[in-house]
Each structure stands twice: as structure tokens, then as C-alpha cells.
Design a protein around this motif. Structure first.
Motif, PDB file in Angstrom:
ATOM      1  N   LEU A   6     -12.743   9.778   6.609  1.00  0.00           N
ATOM      2  CA  LEU A   6     -13.244   9.090   7.799  1.00  0.00           C
ATOM      3  C   LEU A   6     -14.572   8.385   7.497  1.00  0.00           C
ATOM      4  CD1 LEU A   6     -12.421  11.779  10.515  1.00  0.00           C
ATOM      5  CD2 LEU A   6     -11.240   9.615  10.111  1.00  0.00           C
ATOM      6  N   GLU A   7     -15.421   9.027   6.694  1.00  0.00           N
ATOM      7  CA  GLU A   7     -16.680   8.398   6.292  1.00  0.00           C
ATOM      8  C   GLU A   7     -16.397   7.127   5.480  1.00  0.00           C
ATOM      9  OE1 GLU A   7     -19.753   8.988   6.937  1.00  0.00           O
ATOM     10  OE2 GLU A   7     -19.725  10.962   7.889  1.00  0.00           O
ATOM     11  N   LEU A   8     -15.414   7.208   4.581  1.00  0.00           N
ATOM     12  CA  LEU A   8     -15.041   6.056   3.761  1.00  0.00           C
ATOM     13  C   LEU A   8     -14.554   4.902   4.628  1.00  0.00           C
ATOM     14  CD1 LEU A   8     -14.395   4.663   1.056  1.00  0.00           C
ATOM     15  CD2 LEU A   8     -12.188   5.872   1.084  1.00  0.00           C
ATOM     16  N   ILE A   9     -13.704   5.217   5.599  1.00  0.00           N
ATOM     17  CA  ILE A   9     -13.160   4.163   6.458  1.00  0.00           C
ATOM     18  C   ILE A   9     -14.265   3.537   7.302  1.00  0.00           C
ATOM     19  CG2 ILE A   9     -11.596   3.696   8.388  1.00  0.00           C
ATOM     20  CD1 ILE A   9      -9.695   5.743   7.241  1.00  0.00           C
ATOM     21  N   ASP A  10     -15.179   4.364   7.806  1.00  0.00           N
ATOM     22  CA  ASP A  10     -16.318   3.825   8.569  1.00  0.00           C
ATOM     23  C   ASP A  10     -17.110   2.830   7.724  1.00  0.00           C
ATOM     24  OD1 ASP A  10     -16.031   4.963  11.079  1.00  0.00           O
ATOM     25  OD2 ASP A  10     -17.036   6.828  10.496  1.00  0.00           O
ATOM     26  N   SER A  11     -17.343   3.168   6.452  1.00  0.00           N
ATOM     27  CA  SER A  11     -18.089   2.277   5.553  1.00  0.00           C
ATOM     28  C   SER A  11     -17.310   0.992   5.286  1.00  0.00           C
ATOM     29  CB  SER A  11     -18.384   2.996   4.233  1.00  0.00           C
ATOM     30  OG  SER A  11     -19.148   4.161   4.433  1.00  0.00           O
ATOM     31  N   SER A  27      -9.748  -6.393   1.931  1.00  0.00           N
ATOM     32  CA  SER A  27     -10.586  -5.201   1.795  1.00  0.00           C
ATOM     33  C   SER A  27      -9.708  -4.035   1.371  1.00  0.00           C
ATOM     34  CB  SER A  27     -11.286  -4.891   3.119  1.00  0.00           C
ATOM     35  OG  SER A  27     -10.351  -4.431   4.077  1.00  0.00           O
ATOM     36  N   ASP A  28     -10.366  -2.888   1.102  1.00  0.00           N
ATOM     37  CA  ASP A  28      -9.625  -1.685   0.734  1.00  0.00           C
ATOM     38  C   ASP A  28      -9.233  -0.862   1.954  1.00  0.00           C
ATOM     39  OD1 ASP A  28      -9.863  -2.185  -2.024  1.00  0.00           O
ATOM     40  OD2 ASP A  28     -11.896  -1.373  -2.034  1.00  0.00           O
ATOM     41  N   LEU A  29      -9.411  -1.433   3.113  1.00  0.00           N
ATOM     42  CA  LEU A  29      -9.153  -0.702   4.353  1.00  0.00           C
ATOM     43  C   LEU A  29      -7.701  -0.251   4.501  1.00  0.00           C
ATOM     44  CD1 LEU A  29     -10.696   0.320   6.802  1.00  0.00           C
ATOM     45  CD2 LEU A  29     -10.249  -1.855   7.933  1.00  0.00           C
ATOM     46  N   PRO A  30      -6.698  -1.095   4.186  1.00  0.00           N
ATOM     47  CA  PRO A  30      -5.305  -0.636   4.307  1.00  0.00           C
ATOM     48  C   PRO A  30      -5.012   0.610   3.477  1.00  0.00           C
ATOM     49  CG  PRO A  30      -5.370  -3.017   4.099  1.00  0.00           C
ATOM     50  CD  PRO A  30      -6.762  -2.521   3.827  1.00  0.00           C
ATOM     51  N   ALA A  31      -5.539   0.647   2.239  1.00  0.00           N
ATOM     52  CA  ALA A  31      -5.302   1.810   1.374  1.00  0.00           C
ATOM     53  C   ALA A  31      -5.977   3.055   1.938  1.00  0.00           C
ATOM     54  CB  ALA A  31      -5.823   1.521  -0.034  1.00  0.00           C
ATOM     55  N   ILE A  35      -4.274   6.594   3.247  1.00  0.00           N
ATOM     56  CA  ILE A  35      -4.707   7.939   2.825  1.00  0.00           C
ATOM     57  C   ILE A  35      -4.946   8.824   4.043  1.00  0.00           C
ATOM     58  CG2 ILE A  35      -6.576   9.231   1.723  1.00  0.00           C
ATOM     59  CD1 ILE A  35      -6.905   6.874  -0.199  1.00  0.00           C
ATOM     60  N   LEU A  36      -5.586   8.258   5.065  1.00  0.00           N
ATOM     61  CA  LEU A  36      -5.849   9.017   6.297  1.00  0.00           C
ATOM     62  C   LEU A  36      -4.547   9.464   6.948  1.00  0.00           C
ATOM     63  CD1 LEU A  36      -7.751  10.067   8.507  1.00  0.00           C
ATOM     64  CD2 LEU A  36      -7.667   7.778   9.543  1.00  0.00           C
ATOM     65  N   ALA A  37      -3.579   8.562   7.019  1.00  0.00           N
ATOM     66  CA  ALA A  37      -2.289   8.900   7.628  1.00  0.00           C
ATOM     67  C   ALA A  37      -1.585  10.010   6.846  1.00  0.00           C
ATOM     68  CB  ALA A  37      -1.407   7.653   7.694  1.00  0.00           C
ATOM     69  N   ARG A  38      -1.658   9.962   5.510  1.00  0.00           N
ATOM     70  CA  ARG A  38      -1.023  10.985   4.681  1.00  0.00           C
ATOM     71  C   ARG A  38      -1.736  12.338   4.836  1.00  0.00           C
ATOM     72  NH1 ARG A  38       2.446   8.926   0.682  1.00  0.00           N
ATOM     73  NH2 ARG A  38       2.523   6.648   0.631  1.00  0.00           N
ATOM     74  N   LEU A  39      -3.048  12.293   4.944  1.00  0.00           N
ATOM     75  CA  LEU A  39      -3.807  13.530   5.159  1.00  0.00           C
ATOM     76  C   LEU A  39      -3.430  14.180   6.484  1.00  0.00           C
ATOM     77  CD1 LEU A  39      -7.444  12.722   3.952  1.00  0.00           C
ATOM     78  CD2 LEU A  39      -5.935  14.507   3.063  1.00  0.00           C
ATOM     79  N   ILE A  40      -3.357  13.387   7.521  1.00  0.00           N
ATOM     80  CA  ILE A  40      -3.009  13.919   8.836  1.00  0.00           C
ATOM     81  C   ILE A  40      -1.597  14.493   8.825  1.00  0.00           C
ATOM     82  CG2 ILE A  40      -2.523  13.237  11.225  1.00  0.00           C
ATOM     83  CD1 ILE A  40      -4.892  11.330  11.049  1.00  0.00           C
ATOM     84  N   GLU A  74       0.073  -5.779   9.336  1.00  0.00           N
ATOM     85  CA  GLU A  74       0.325  -4.475   8.731  1.00  0.00           C
ATOM     86  C   GLU A  74      -0.757  -3.464   9.109  1.00  0.00           C
ATOM     87  OE1 GLU A  74       0.722  -7.269   7.145  1.00  0.00           O
ATOM     88  OE2 GLU A  74       2.724  -7.288   6.251  1.00  0.00           O
ATOM     89  N   LEU A  75      -2.001  -3.913   9.103  1.00  0.00           N
ATOM     90  CA  LEU A  75      -3.120  -3.020   9.396  1.00  0.00           C
ATOM     91  C   LEU A  75      -3.109  -2.583  10.860  1.00  0.00           C
ATOM     92  CD1 LEU A  75      -5.580  -1.733   8.060  1.00  0.00           C
ATOM     93  CD2 LEU A  75      -6.902  -3.773   8.652  1.00  0.00           C
ATOM     94  N   THR A  76      -2.847  -3.523  11.752  1.00  0.00           N
ATOM     95  CA  THR A  76      -2.796  -3.201  13.183  1.00  0.00           C
ATOM     96  C   THR A  76      -1.603  -2.306  13.487  1.00  0.00           C
ATOM     97  OG1 THR A  76      -3.740  -5.392  13.612  1.00  0.00           O
ATOM     98  CG2 THR A  76      -2.868  -4.195  15.499  1.00  0.00           C
TER      99      THR A  76
END
Length: 332
Positions: A6-11, A27-31, A35-40, A74-76
Motif C-alpha cells: 500500500l505504501e508503494l502504491i501511494d508513492s 507507470s509501474d502502477l498496474p503491476a 500485486i495488491l490483488a494477489r496479496l488480498i 485496464e487500470l480502472t
């Protein structure tokens, strides 16, 4: 690990903000979101949801910011799917403020004036129909599994549905008007212009998805149905069903009124879309009750220049609904 992601995504969100406060697709936001979705998903499978619950507000807020500021399809879409996964998790407790924040994320779409485009270099198999379906899945998940915390946000929920109905209009950009002082074409904007500029390729299937949400508004929440049926008698079960349905009956008339106003306008729904949506509209008439239907009829006078046409559309709709209801009861 979840907190660090979450800290990474905020940055990344801060770094990706470009001109106009919009998110840059490069940006690296999609990746990071993947990762966040897989963690959850992994935490949900483990059965230990304390980490999700502790960071739930932050997760929803991140998804909301992406939906609000990104024009990348894709991101949305990934952010919408993430919110759906959270709402579908029956073991995850969500407060009324959590549900309100999720609905607020969907409402952000109404402020988007640019089409959603794919940032993939290769041809993406995703299109605007997939995004409409994802929104319907999210709304269905809220209605099915978060009905009780939804009670305070029903007006917002209904407002989203009212806007989605406009996505099927024959002139999705709005009613064309001429300007006396300017030869440039003028348009009366309709809600969710991101769908207006990227037309649905299969509007009938999309209308069926929206119609199923209308029908579900009059049904009991599946989250509590199994528990109630196991622990209560038939009388108390019916009482609980009424308690979860009654709040929606007070707002169903607004959706009926919106449908009627669209059909009475110069830009009605195409016939195939109307046929796909009509069962859901009949369900709304059922849910409204006699008082609600009378309120809809009385409220049509407020439609400027369309009162008479709207009343005629409504009376024809009610007559068709009566025939539909009679035929249904005869089969039963």
C-alpha cells in the motif's frame, strides 16, 4: 507485506500524477495493483482477514483514486474488480462508511469526460463492455452481500443506477441542440460520458445485467438468508426479508421515473435494449407499491415540456406491467 504494498502504491500514485491531476498510463502502477490483488486473494484464502480489515479504508481509497484519475481501461477495470472482491467476501466485515466509500468510487465515473482507452501495446481483448459489466458486478455484490450497511447509502446507489440507464440512449452524447450565437454543435451532457464516447458494443447484454440489479433490489440479501433460515421460523424470516427490502421500495420509484423520462425524451432507449431491460423495470414497479406508483405519476408534472408525454409513457408501461403480472400469476 500488505502495508508495504500500500505504501508503494501511494508513492506510485504521486509519481504518476500528470497534468490535470490525471494518472499517467506509463507507470509501474498496474503491476503494483496486481500485486495488491494477489496479496488480498492469498489472505482471503488463508482465512486470516485481520490485515485486510485493518487496511480496508486505505485499500478502498487507493482504488477510488485510481478510478477517479485514470483514463486507462485496464487500470480502472482492475480497481473495480478489486472492490468487487472485497464486497463479495462474506467473512470480511464492512461498515456503512466502507460501503459508502465504494459507491463514491463508482460515482467518480460520472465526472469522467474522456473515454477509457487501453494502454497495452498489443491489441487488448478488453473493451468498454467489460468495464460496464464490472460495474454491474460490483453493484450486485454490494446488493447481495452488503445490503444492511448499504441502507444509509441507498440514494447514492440509486443515483448510480439512474446514470447507467443513460448509457443506452440512442444519442449517447446527449440531445443535440443548436446555438443561436455559435454555429458549433452543442450537446446536453448525459451521465457517464465515458460510455457515451466509447459506445457499448453489446448494449443488450449490458441492459440485461442492469435489469438483473433492478430485480435483485426486491430480493433478500444472500449474506443473511442462510443464517436466518437456519435460526428462525417462517414468520420471522418473512419479517427479516421485509426489513431488508422495505428501504429500497422507497427509492424504486426514482428509477421508474428516470426510465419514463428517457423514453419520453427525444433520445429514448433502442427497442432491443428496452426489451432486455423491461423485466427489471417491471420488478421496480412491483417494489414501488401502489403509493410509489402514484408518486411517480404525480412527479412527472415536474418534467419541463415532457409532462404529458411522460404520463402517456408511464400509463402504457403500467398497463404492460399489469398484463405481465397477470400472465405470471396465471402460470403460477
Amino acid at each position: 507485506m500488505l502495508a508495504l504494498t500500500l505504501e508503494l502504491i501511494d508513492s506510485l500514485l504521486l509519481l504518476a500524477l500528470g497534468q490535470g491531476n490525471a494518472l499517467s498510463a506509463a507507470s509501474d502502477l498496474p503491476a503494483a495493483l496486481d500485486i495488491l490483488a494477489r496479496l488480498i486473494a492469498g489472505i482471503q484464502k488463508s482465512g486470516k482477514r485481520g490485515g485486510i480489515r485493518k487496511n480496508l479504508y486505505r485499500i478502498i481509497l487507493i482504488a477510488s483514486r485510481i478510478i477517479d484519475r485514470s483514463n486507462d481501461l485496464e487500470l480502472t477495470l482492475a480497481s473495480t474488480v478489486l472492490l468487487t472482491r472485497l464486497c463479495e467476501d462474506r467473512m470480511l466485515e464492512m461498515s456503512r462508511s466502507d460501503v459508502s466509500l465504494v459507491l463514491n468510487a463508482v460515482a467518480f465515473l460520472a465526472a469522467k469526460h474522456n473515454p477509457l482507452n487501453s494502454s497495452s501495446k498489443a491489441d487488448s481483448y478488453l473493451n468498454i463492455d467489460d468495464f460496464f459489466d464490472a460495474i454491474c458486478r460490483l453493484l450486485t455484490a454490494i446488493l447481495s452481500h452488503r445490503r444492511e450497511p448499504l441502507v444509509d447509502s441507498i440514494p447514492s446507489f440509486v443515483g448510480v443506477l439512474r446514470g447507467l440507464m443513460h448509457c443506452f440512449r440512442q444519442d449517447l452524447g446527449g440531445i443535440k441542440a443548436s446555438s443561436a450565437t455559435d454555429s458549433t454543435s452543442m450537446f446536453i451532457k448525459t451521465p457517464y460520458s465515458c460510455f457515451a464516447k466509447s459506445r457499448l458494443k453489446n448494449p443488450v447484454a449490458a441492459a440485461e445485467s442492469l435489469g438483473r440489479i433492478f430485480e435483485k433490489m426486491g430480493q433478500k440479501s444472500s449474506a443473511s438468508a442462510s443464517v436466518q433460515s437456519a435460526s428462525t421460523g417462517q414468520a420471522s424470516l418473512q419479517s427479516a426479508t421485509a426489513a431488508t427490502v422495505r428501504p429500497f421500495s422507497k427509492h424504486a420509484g426514482f428509477l421508474v421515473s428516470e426510465y419514463v423520462s428517457i423514453q419520453a425524451s427525444m433520445s429514448p432507449l433502442p427497442a432491443p435494449v428496452k426489451s432486455a431491460l423491461i423485466r427489471g423495470v417491471y420488478a421496480l414497479l412491483d417494489l414501488s407499491g401502489d403509493f410509489g406508483r402514484q408518486a411517480v405519476l404525480a412527479g412527472l408534472d415536474a418534467l419541463q415540456g415532457m409532462g404529458s408525454a411522460a404520463k402517456l409513457v408511464f400509463k402504457e408501461l403500467v398497463a404492460d406491467w399489469d398484463r405481465h403480472s397477470f400472465g405470471r400469476k396465471a402460470k403460477d
